[in-house]
Design a protein around this motif. Structure first.
Motif, mmCIF file in Angstrom:
data_model
loop_
_atom_site.group_PDB
_atom_site.id
_atom_site.type_symbol
_atom_site.label_atom_id
_atom_site.label_comp_id
_atom_site.label_asym_id
_atom_site.label_seq_id
_atom_site.Cartn_x
_atom_site.Cartn_y
_atom_site.Cartn_z
ATOM 1 N N LYS A 60 0.822 -1.215 0.000
ATOM 2 C CA LYS A 60 0.000 0.000 0.000
ATOM 3 C C LYS A 60 0.855 1.263 0.000
ATOM 4 N N GLN A 61 1.907 1.260 0.830
ATOM 5 C CA GLN A 61 2.744 2.449 0.960
ATOM 6 C C GLN A 61 3.733 2.607 -0.199
ATOM 7 N N LEU A 62 4.267 1.498 -0.680
ATOM 8 C CA LEU A 62 5.245 1.515 -1.777
ATOM 9 C C LEU A 62 4.847 0.478 -2.827
ATOM 10 N N GLY A 69 12.522 -0.988 -7.061
ATOM 11 C CA GLY A 69 13.803 -1.123 -6.351
ATOM 12 C C GLY A 69 13.674 -0.876 -4.865
ATOM 13 N N THR A 70 13.042 0.236 -4.493
ATOM 14 C CA THR A 70 12.855 0.578 -3.080
ATOM 15 C C THR A 70 12.015 -0.467 -2.372
ATOM 16 N N LEU A 78 13.221 -5.257 6.047
ATOM 17 C CA LEU A 78 12.180 -5.321 7.089
ATOM 18 C C LEU A 78 11.833 -6.762 7.448
ATOM 19 N N HIS A 79 11.691 -7.599 6.451
ATOM 20 C CA HIS A 79 11.367 -9.003 6.734
ATOM 21 C C HIS A 79 12.478 -9.683 7.536
ATOM 22 N N PHE A 80 13.711 -9.400 7.164
ATOM 23 C CA PHE A 80 14.830 -9.990 7.891
ATOM 24 C C PHE A 80 14.875 -9.509 9.336
ATOM 25 N N PHE A 126 12.159 -14.937 -0.388
ATOM 26 C CA PHE A 126 10.736 -14.588 -0.239
ATOM 27 C C PHE A 126 10.388 -13.381 -1.105
ATOM 28 N N GLN A 127 11.231 -12.336 -1.069
ATOM 29 C CA GLN A 127 10.944 -11.133 -1.843
ATOM 30 C C GLN A 127 11.033 -11.379 -3.336
#
Length: 336
Positions: A60-62, A69-70, A78-80, A126-127
């Motif tokens: 939602k935010q990005l 890229g961001t 963040l996940h890590f 995951f990403q």
């Protein structure tokens, strides 16, 4: 439901796998503690839900579409960080219950390093998988929207075609030709050519999403000629379009349908003729007409306007603009 089930299954598998590698593998032949297996399975499920929540917030935010890229970089970090902190907290809490220690970081430093490396790799994977799935979903959605656009375009063109090929319209045209052949053969010949040009344009626009404005205005000019022959001095149309519009596009039959609607929904008389103007500025083409009085037995469902607006919305993402007061005005966005 399926998404939650999949999150649970993946979380449980990863939790057990990481737990076995981190702790159970260190026991070197000792009996496997079932509770530890259960603990890491729960840890995996919890981390799975946390990561799912974080992914939704980031989406939602990005959005991926504008911040690839961001979004990828922040997703990994963040996940890590979140997964690592949650894992360390649960591990520390468990160890304090079964075997209290004073220096947790020193005792389990090697395990924590292994854990951080594994979780970082899992976060990257995951990403990457998440981005691949998003890309596939975006591609599939685009294909579906393209098919819908094509289907709606055909439906709109069919509506316009039916409108022009209606028995009433054809009857009026043939009746006018019949009348002119006795009065003015030259004018009758011109009328037939204009009518043929209009039908030719309508038939050719069947599979066309956008047409050149010049071609649309040729149709409109032919249509106005037919109207003038029918209503004579009860109808007037002033066309003033800037040369800068050369090369611009428009959905077929858009302006013609607006002229047709104006004639259909107003009473035309010598005392109060229908006056139309077609002009433009840098962003819009303006089609304006005065409002005389509403004819009897003519219902307005605004099908023509919906037709035009839907096509503009599907093709450009923009709506047409309308205003209704002493004069009725429709603003068509210019497509360059």
């Amino acid at each position: 439901m399926k998404k939650h089930l999949l999150t649970n299954i993946i979380g449980l598998i990863l939790g057990i796998s990481v737990g076995y590698f981190m702790l159970i593998g260190e026991q070197k032949g000792e009996e496997i503690n079932t509770f530890i297996v259960f603990l890491f399975a729960c840890l995996g499920a919890v981390c799975g839900y946390v990561n799912l929540f974080v992914s939704r917030v980031l989406d939602k935010q990005l959005p991926w579409k504008t911040n690839e890229g961001t979004r990828l970089f922040l997703g990994i970090i963040l996940h890590f960080v979140i997964t690592f902190l949650v894992s360390v907290f649960i591990l520390y809490f468990y160890l304090q219950l079964v075997n209290p220690i004073s220096d947790f970081l020193s005792e389990y430093s090697l395990i924590l390093i292994k854990l951080s490396i594994i979780l970082f790799i899992i976060s990257i994977l995951f990403q990457v998988v998440y981005f691949a799935l998003y890309s596939y979903y975006a591609y599939a959605t685009l294909q579906i929207e393209t098919i819908k656009l094509k289907r709606n375009q055909i439906e709109h063109q069919l509506e316009a075609l039916k409108s022009q090929l209606s028995p009433h319209f054809l009857f009026n045209g043939l009746n006018a030709i019949s009348s002119l052949t006795h009065k003015d053969k030259t004018k009758a010949s011109l009328f037939i050519r204009k009518l043929a040009l209009m039908y030719d344009y309508v038939l050719k626009s069947y599979d066309t999403k956008l047409t050149e404005l010049e071609k649309e205005m040729e149709l409109v000019t032919s249509y106005i000629f037919l109207i003038n022959n029918r209503f004579e001095n009860k109808f007037k149309c002033e066309i003033t379009l800037s040369p800068v519009l050369s090369g611009t596009k428009i959905p077929p039959l858009s302006i013609q349908m607006l002229v047709e609607n104006a004639v259909k929904h107003n009473v035309l008389s010598v005392e109060k003729p229908l006056m139309m103007k077609i002009t433009n500025d840098e962003e819009f083409i303006y089609v304006q007409n005065n409002i005389t009085s509403k004819p009897k037995n003519v219902s307005s469902f605004k099908i023509g306007l919906k037709n035009i607006n839907n096509r503009y919305l599907l093709l450009t993402g923009k709506n047409i603009e309308m205003s209704n007061g002493d004069k009725f005005l429709v603003k068509l966005p210019i497509i360059r």
